[in-house]
Scaffold this motif. Structure first.
Motif, mmCIF file in Angstrom:
data_model
loop_
_atom_site.group_PDB
_atom_site.id
_atom_site.type_symbol
_atom_site.label_atom_id
_atom_site.label_comp_id
_atom_site.label_asym_id
_atom_site.label_seq_id
_atom_site.Cartn_x
_atom_site.Cartn_y
_atom_site.Cartn_z
ATOM 1 N N SER A 191 0.268 -0.786 -24.997
ATOM 2 C CA SER A 191 0.778 -0.872 -23.635
ATOM 3 C C SER A 191 1.429 0.429 -23.202
ATOM 4 C CB SER A 191 1.766 -2.040 -23.528
ATOM 5 O OG SER A 191 2.350 -2.103 -22.265
ATOM 6 N N SER A 192 2.085 1.107 -24.147
ATOM 7 C CA SER A 192 2.779 2.332 -23.787
ATOM 8 C C SER A 192 1.815 3.467 -23.485
ATOM 9 C CB SER A 192 3.724 2.742 -24.923
ATOM 10 O OG SER A 192 2.986 2.935 -26.116
ATOM 11 N N ASP A 193 0.536 3.320 -23.847
ATOM 12 C CA ASP A 193 -0.446 4.380 -23.612
ATOM 13 C C ASP A 193 -1.207 4.190 -22.313
ATOM 14 O OD1 ASP A 193 0.207 5.486 -26.064
ATOM 15 O OD2 ASP A 193 -1.234 4.221 -27.123
ATOM 16 N N VAL A 194 -0.964 3.096 -21.613
ATOM 17 C CA VAL A 194 -1.730 2.809 -20.407
ATOM 18 C C VAL A 194 -1.359 3.787 -19.315
ATOM 19 C CG1 VAL A 194 -2.108 1.123 -18.566
ATOM 20 C CG2 VAL A 194 -2.052 0.384 -20.947
ATOM 21 N N GLN A 195 -2.379 4.340 -18.676
ATOM 22 C CA GLN A 195 -2.173 5.219 -17.537
ATOM 23 C C GLN A 195 -2.623 4.490 -16.275
ATOM 24 O OE1 GLN A 195 -4.434 8.756 -18.534
ATOM 25 N NE2 GLN A 195 -2.585 9.838 -19.156
ATOM 26 N N TRP A 196 -1.839 4.645 -15.238
ATOM 27 C CA TRP A 196 -2.196 4.051 -13.954
ATOM 28 C C TRP A 196 -2.664 5.153 -13.024
ATOM 29 C CZ3 TRP A 196 -1.723 -1.086 -12.083
ATOM 30 C CH2 TRP A 196 -1.303 -2.005 -13.063
ATOM 31 N N CYS A 197 -3.770 4.894 -12.356
ATOM 32 C CA CYS A 197 -4.271 5.878 -11.406
ATOM 33 C C CYS A 197 -4.609 5.198 -10.084
ATOM 34 C CB CYS A 197 -5.482 6.631 -11.946
ATOM 35 S SG CYS A 197 -6.833 5.590 -12.508
ATOM 36 N N PHE A 198 -4.545 5.976 -9.037
ATOM 37 C CA PHE A 198 -4.763 5.445 -7.700
ATOM 38 C C PHE A 198 -6.242 5.098 -7.517
ATOM 39 C CE2 PHE A 198 -5.290 5.516 -3.153
ATOM 40 C CZ PHE A 198 -4.160 4.874 -2.714
ATOM 41 N N SER A 199 -6.529 3.998 -6.838
ATOM 42 C CA SER A 199 -7.908 3.566 -6.651
ATOM 43 C C SER A 199 -8.340 3.624 -5.189
ATOM 44 C CB SER A 199 -8.092 2.139 -7.189
ATOM 45 O OG SER A 199 -9.401 1.688 -6.991
ATOM 46 N N GLN A 200 -7.675 2.870 -4.319
ATOM 47 C CA GLN A 200 -8.124 2.778 -2.937
ATOM 48 C C GLN A 200 -6.959 2.547 -1.981
ATOM 49 O OE1 GLN A 200 -11.308 -0.371 -3.955
ATOM 50 N NE2 GLN A 200 -11.936 0.443 -1.981
ATOM 51 N N VAL A 201 -7.196 2.858 -0.729
ATOM 52 C CA VAL A 201 -6.299 2.471 0.355
ATOM 53 C C VAL A 201 -7.076 1.553 1.284
ATOM 54 C CG1 VAL A 201 -5.013 3.228 2.381
ATOM 55 C CG2 VAL A 201 -4.917 4.566 0.299
ATOM 56 N N LYS A 202 -6.479 0.428 1.621
ATOM 57 C CA LYS A 202 -7.076 -0.486 2.590
ATOM 58 C C LYS A 202 -6.128 -0.593 3.777
ATOM 59 C CE LYS A 202 -10.796 -1.319 0.407
ATOM 60 N NZ LYS A 202 -12.016 -0.674 0.932
ATOM 61 N N GLY A 203 -6.574 -0.156 4.923
ATOM 62 C CA GLY A 203 -5.718 -0.178 6.106
ATOM 63 C C GLY A 203 -5.495 1.226 6.628
ATOM 64 N N ALA A 204 -4.760 1.326 7.729
ATOM 65 C CA ALA A 204 -4.509 2.608 8.380
ATOM 66 C C ALA A 204 -3.555 3.457 7.556
ATOM 67 C CB ALA A 204 -3.946 2.383 9.779
ATOM 68 N N MET A 205 -3.814 4.753 7.546
ATOM 69 C CA MET A 205 -2.978 5.690 6.777
ATOM 70 C C MET A 205 -1.897 6.347 7.631
ATOM 71 S SD MET A 205 -3.785 6.015 3.529
ATOM 72 C CE MET A 205 -3.457 7.685 3.017
ATOM 73 N N ASP A 206 -2.025 6.275 8.958
ATOM 74 C CA ASP A 206 -1.049 6.954 9.807
ATOM 75 C C ASP A 206 0.145 6.045 10.095
ATOM 76 O OD1 ASP A 206 -2.180 5.121 11.498
ATOM 77 O OD2 ASP A 206 -3.271 6.587 12.700
#
Length: 403
Positions: A9-24
């Protein structure tokens, strides 16, 4: 978000996948998301917004070239679940905002979900259609009916392929059962009933019956001036169809057994942690109010979220939680300011991972925090728009406690 490869568990890396919806920043009020919910398999993600809409995203199949990489989520279906209404008896507007969404266990090719605003719960069927019938005897291809006297031969209609179409159709409307705002809905493990809870009552519904429900909890006093607490959340046990819990604004969690009586006004267990006299203050009752309660997937534990912490309870021990994780302890010295700007009343949800080894909850500044129960480690990440490049690895963040 997605978890990257890692051993423990301590080795798990989280990375960004997607954005759903408006970014502004210029987002209409109606487009603000008010609830999200995955189905049991994780293939579908439903979101509800303040405009009463439900948007369902479907995960693409795994790539043959990269079988371990899960596909992205794309829009699968969008429909208007609730419309604004007006209660003429009480002269109150009923918002269309979706408060909760819950998926029903899948039994066939179609999917079913419950969505609710403050007053009305709806059951929706989401199904696919890729064929259409042709060759009717009494109808033309454009839908006009023929004169039966002109029909001289009979033919068997056939199904012809067509472009895939996803249909969302309302199957049931459960209304007029709640005087106060609905804050929770929970599907029972018997796959036939569900509960809905508002500030003072919990109702039990059958999925096929819309004109009546059974009131199983009622904490409304005869005189409203005697009211001391309200119901904040309720949930069925994941595999015991007779058991459910509900939490209160006083920090207690009551477990009820529907086999004991029709009206569960007497709980079978009450979970409450004794208050530390050293931390007693004017704000004690406010910060002890529970905003969310979730059973673990194996049904042995229960997690509650209050303003400052997450607590894990063993269902066999009512006197104190077996684990406590501090989420906002650094805010304890700032409670007076938080009370003045009403932030002290903010509510946060929590969830378990698939094997109950990690719990997660939200925080301020787009932060979300995860606590590893086995390694006794916690990590804070930021769901920031500035770090929204696909596959970019998230770096742990440190929370500044200020002065």
């Amino acid at each position: 978000m997605m978890a990257g490869p890692g051993g423990g568990s301590s080795d798990v890396q989280w990375c960004f996948s997607q954005v759903k919806g408006a970014m502004d920043d210029d987002v209409a009020e109606a487009d603000i998301i008010s609830t999200v919910e995955f189905n049991q398999s994780g293939e579908l993600l439903a979101t509800g917004d303040k405009g009463g809409r439900v948007v369902i995203f479907q995960q693409e199949p795994e790539s043959k070239n990269q079988p371990l990489r899960r596909g992205e989520y794309n829009v699968y279906s969008t429909f208007q679940s609730h419309e604004p209404e007006f209660d003429y008896l009480k002269s109150l507007e009923i918002e269309e905002k979706i408060n909760k969404i819950r998926w029903l266990p899948q039994k066939n090719a179609a999917h079913f979900l419950l969505s609710t605003n403050d007053k009305t719960i709806k059951l929706w069927k989401i199904s696919e259609r890729d064929k259409r019938p042709e060759g009717y005897n009494l109808k033309e291809e454009d839908g006009r009916y023929k004169d039966p006297s002109t029909v001289t031969t009979l033919r068997v209609p056939v199904l012809m392929p067509m472009d895939l179409m996803v249909e969302a159709s309302p199957r049931r409307v459960f209304a007029n059962a709640h005087t106060y705002h609905i804050n929770s809905i929970s599907i029972n493990s018997d796959c036939e009933t569900y509960l809905s809870a508002d500030d003072l009552r919990i109702n039990l519904w059958h999925q096929e019956i819309t004109d009546r429900s059974f009131n199983i909890v009622d904490i409304k006093p005869a005189n409203m001036e005697d009211l001391t607490e309200v119901i904040t959340a309720a949930e069925f046990h994941p595999n015991q169809c007779n058991t459910f819990v509900y939490s209160s604004s006083k920090g207690t969690i009551r477990m009820c057994d529907m086999r004991a009586s029709a009206l569960c006004d007497k709980h079978t267990k009450m979970f409450e942690e004794p208050e530390d006299p050293n931390n007693r203050s004017f704000f004690s009752e406010i910060i002890s109010s529970i905003s969310d309660v979730k059973f673990s997937n194996n049904g042995r534990y229960m997690m509650t979220r209050d303003y400052l912490s997450i607590k894990i309870w063993d269902l066999c021990m009512e006197t104190r939680p077996v684990e406590t994780y501090q989420v906002h302890e650094y805010l304890r010295s700032k409670l007076c300011s938080l009370y003045e700007n009403d932030c002290i009343f903010d509510k946060f949800e929590c969830c378990w991972n698939g094997n109950d080894s990690v719990v997660m909850t939200g925080s301020y500044n787009n932060f979300f925090r995860m606590f590893d129960r086995g390694y006794q480690q916690d990590v804070t990440y930021e769901a920031s728009r500035e770090n929204s490049r696909p596959r970019s690895i998230l770096k742990p963040r440190k929370i500044s406690t200020g002065c």
